[in-house]
Motif scaffolding. Sequence first.
Motif, PDB file in Angstrom:
ATOM      1  N   LYS A   6       0.901  -1.387  -0.099  1.00 52.79           N
ATOM      2  CA  LYS A   6      -0.149  -0.056   0.130  1.00 52.79           C
ATOM      3  C   LYS A   6       0.892   1.293  -0.160  1.00 52.79           C
ATOM      4  N   ASN A  10       0.634   4.500  -2.445  1.00 53.62           N
ATOM      5  CA  ASN A  10       0.417   6.120  -2.158  1.00 53.62           C
ATOM      6  C   ASN A  10       1.516   6.887  -2.487  1.00 53.62           C
ATOM      7  N   PRO A  36      -5.586  -6.366  -6.210  1.00 54.46           N
ATOM      8  CA  PRO A  36      -5.937  -5.953  -4.954  1.00 54.46           C
ATOM      9  C   PRO A  36      -7.273  -6.525  -4.626  1.00 54.46           C
ATOM     10  N   ASP A 197      -5.044   3.787  -5.962  1.00 53.74           N
ATOM     11  CA  ASP A 197      -5.373   2.513  -6.360  1.00 53.74           C
ATOM     12  C   ASP A 197      -5.807   2.472  -7.891  1.00 53.74           C
ATOM     13  N   ASP A 382     -15.481   0.101  -4.605  1.00 53.46           N
ATOM     14  CA  ASP A 382     -14.138   0.123  -4.700  1.00 53.46           C
ATOM     15  C   ASP A 382     -13.416   0.897  -5.791  1.00 53.46           C
ATOM     16  N   ARG A 406      -4.669   8.628  -0.169  1.00 55.22           N
ATOM     17  CA  ARG A 406      -4.718   7.136  -0.068  1.00 55.22           C
ATOM     18  C   ARG A 406      -5.728   6.482  -0.275  1.00 55.22           C
ATOM     19  N   GLU A 408      -7.797   2.806  -0.023  1.00 58.01           N
ATOM     20  CA  GLU A 408      -8.075   1.382   0.220  1.00 58.01           C
ATOM     21  C   GLU A 408      -9.295   0.818   0.185  1.00 58.01           C
TER      22      GLU A 408
END
Length: 1166
Positions: A6, A10, A36, A197, A382, A406, A408
């Motif tokens: 991760k 980022n 992911p 992401d 997502d 960031r 997630e």
Amino acid sequence: MPEPTKKEENEVPAPAPPPEEPSKEKDAGTTPAKEPSKEKEAGTTPAKEWSLGESPVGEEQDKQNANSQLSILFVEKPQGGTVKVGENITFIAKVKAEDLLRKPTVKWFKGKWMDLASKAGKHLQLKETFERHSRVYTFEMQIIKAKENYAGNYRCEVTYKDKFDSCSFDLEVHESTGTTPNIDIRSAFKRSGEGQDDAGELDFSGLLKRREVKQQEEEPEVDVWELLKNAKPSEYEKIAFQYGITDLRGMLKRLKRMRRVEKKSAAFAKILDPAYQVDKGGRVRFMVELADPKLEVKWYKNGQEIRPSTKYIFEHKGCQRILFINNCQMTDDSEYYVTAGDEKCSTELFVREPPIMVTKQLEDTTAYCGERVELECEVSEDDANVKWFKNGEEIIPGPKSRYRIRVEGKKHFLIIEGATKADSAEYSVMTTGGQSSAKLTVDLKPLKILTPLTDQTVNLGKEICLKCEISENITGKWTKNGLPVQESDRLKVVHKGRIHKLVIANALIEDEGDYVFAPDAYNVTLPAKVRVIDPPKIILDGLDADNTVTVIAGNKLRLEIPISGEPPPKAIWSRADKAIMEGSGRIRAESYPDSSTLVIDVAERDDSGVYHINLKNEAGEAHASIKIKVVDLPDPPVAPTVTEVGDDWCIMKWEPPAYDGGSPILGYFIERKKKQSSRWMRLNFDLCKETTFEPKKMIEGVAYEVRIFAVNAIGISKPSMPSRPFVPLAVTSPPTLLAVDSVTDTTVTMKWRPPDQIGAAGLDGYVLEYCFEGSDNWLPANKDLIDKTKFTITDLPTDSKIFVRVKAINAAGASEPKYYSQPILVKEIIEPPKIRIPRHLKQTYIRRVGEAVNLVIPFQGKPRPELTWKKDGVEIDKNQINIRNSETDTIIFIRKAERSHSGKYDLQVKVDKFVETASIDIQIVDRPGPPQSVKIEDVWGENVALTWTPPKDDGNAAITGYTIQKADKKSMEWFTVIEHYHRTNATITELVIGNEYYFRVFSENMCGLSEDATMTKESAVIAKDGKIYKNPVYEDFDFSEAPMFTQPLVNTYAIAGYNATLNCSVRGNPKPKITWMKNKVAIVDDPRYRMFSNQGVCTLEIRKPSPYDGGTYCCKAVNDLGTVEIECKLEVKGGLSFCRLLLQGVPPNIIDSYLRDVHSSNPEEY
């Protein structure tokens, strides 16, 4: 290759550089990276971005191949490779760092321009490492889960200062068996934040305008394509984000293509619609209708042929060809086209995503300065596209930004490292389906002062140290007297933890002041005062070695002596043990913080002597002595005297001054000015050692004054009194062209021209003087000055001879005299009359009616002749014709000429018994009248024969031609058929059969066409049936003509030594033979004569004639039909003297009489 963490996702990707060279390498050791955990099957793959940047293999590729041999930085270049869809591949480039002082810059490109640094994310990873032992930089580019549109040409560029290297390589992507790639076209145009992401996908949000965050309401289902077609261009960006459209540029290109007018297809009876829209997961149907059902049809998506599968279903119904696409995903958003034979039609498919909702709202947060702050929210899907805002302005993270984002899965974080008070604001997050906001407050920690600053007093040259301690380890600023303190070699600012110091080595007076330390970000100050003391000093560097000061008497002496000392010392001046007090006396002292001044208002000789100055303060005392010497300037000299004056110069003298000021006179300066001016101009820049001077370059006729300055070692005296005004003047040059105007038995009239150069003094007049032959006694002819250039000397004895001279007089005196070169005989001479007809009047003088006639005929004769004018033998009526006579010419003037003024005008000039006559022919012309009658003689075919009679009134000029016009009887519009026609009959041809015509004729002479025209009484009908026309028989015209002179010879005179010509014109047929004769003797083969004949103009040129060439010249023209002769008289005037006098303006009659007198007095010389 191991799965990226991760933290790597980022991090901001490494910056990239410019173009390089091709090579191929496949990383055999790469391993597929794990996807992911919550990544969707489709919708996040960057499909179209790889094909947009592909560069054609052309000139650019050739240049790169040429550069591939010049690798100067790479030690290992990335090599091309092959990968299957869904697998990973890594490309490696290595750079040697032995000669590099810092890390080189590396950039990865796809095609020509697509910089892959902005694509770094879950589909693209960029890494760099450095091996210290081998000093090699390793740069890696890993492509994760490759897709078919990833194939193409790639480039790696490395730069370091002025060095540059580049390498190109190719990637081939093969389709996996049994799988259908999901390609999302719009995702190629989606550009999300770097390091997230969903990084590696283009996003058009960077083009959106910054705006306040607004709550978006749920809207009913809308056809975005129709909405864009009907919207204004300024609203495209707003609609794109509102409805989740990321491919704004692609949609605009498609919209532009859609608006083009499609040409009619021969293969398709019905083509695809311009665009289709479907929701994600839905089904779409494409249908075309063929004109010929036998044609083979193929379907394509983004240029790749579509094969039948469970997703793609083909149907054939008659001429209809149908394609069904099931379970539409974002990868199906693309361009589709179908081919039939050589033709194709295309369409666009748009797949609409469902809106993204905010499921967890932002929360208000409070933090201290320097702390790390995280703002968190959660969305419904997502890897969704989320935008962050600060006070309504979008936050765009980047290498230089303080903000990091960031992601997630569904959670999105905004991270602020080292928060400051400027970060206090309202932060908000926006998705396509909602938004959330929260407030961030950043405050300072409380500050305590542990050790404050203290006041200090130090001696000059010692060290100053200011020290304080606070509770926080923060920076601060030092100020002195409110201004920032600048560090230098002598002044140092020290910060160690919570302790702050200001150290000044070798303290100076200017270091004294109020010092303040202010911690950053706190409204707290720590003050301290610094005081520097110093013993007094007297600075005499500006004086002589013996400390002597010289002052000019009468001037003010202000002797300023610099002093130093801290605190400022007290100064006391004295002379001969007597103190000089401060106040308002003539001699006084003045004190200032950095100097002490001795002032003497008006210096006198008694002020010379030794003066003492004493300084004292709490640090010590100082003493010094200064000698003052008083000198003076010399007295001004007495006024100079001007002894002599010229045209632009004069001579002046003066006496030295009575008092030289105690110093020898070194010289003098001289100045002058115009009397009416106040501006003096110096004449010498080097001192004049003598007491005489000659000023030059003055303007003649202008009054001047001069003055003197005396100079000694002290300076320049006051100026002397100005001299008396004087004016530079010069006499004129002699008068010119002195000549005899007339002579009687007792008088002689002389005339002359003014001088060539008169000058500023002007010209007051002339003095004419004469003396008798054999005497040197010049007698003035005029008692007073005369202004005119002509004067008559009276009371002269008859038959005497006199010499004459004339002088020009002005304020400067008389000029040099101008002498008449020969003695003048006082005796009246009768000059026979002679009329000089101008050349243009020797022919007929022609003027039009209404024009003015103004003829000047010069003549000569002494005494004044009598003139008589007659017209056609009758006295002239002076009421109609004005006659004006003078001594040398006569003028005929007619204001408005009429035809009645035409005729022969005879002039008679009579002097005593001598008579001279001359004639002038004047012809007044006007426009002619129309022809008397016009008749149609015959009509045949398309031709008409016309005849007419000349006009009764020819306008007093020969008829030069006729103009014939025709008019159709139906329209009666006249058109010109023939112009400038000379005969009185004509044949009009090319007439229109079946029309009826009238004709009219205008007369024409030198004045133009007649005002009216004569028209035929009958009309001519051009019959349709033809007639037999017999051409008339004409006899040959006889052009034979006896010789005839059209321009006669005229009597003239020539100047000896200058070529002369005789001219006449003749006509005749056959061409006559021309013979020239002198005094009835033919001129044959004589080199002194040249004969020309051109277009009937005959010329005889006599080369440099002498008086013997005078006589009667005859021109004889002979042909078979006759002989004609014409004569003239040529008179050759005498030689160089005659020519020179004629050029000087002397009348020819005066020259003749003068030459006759000379010839009679000295016959042996001629």
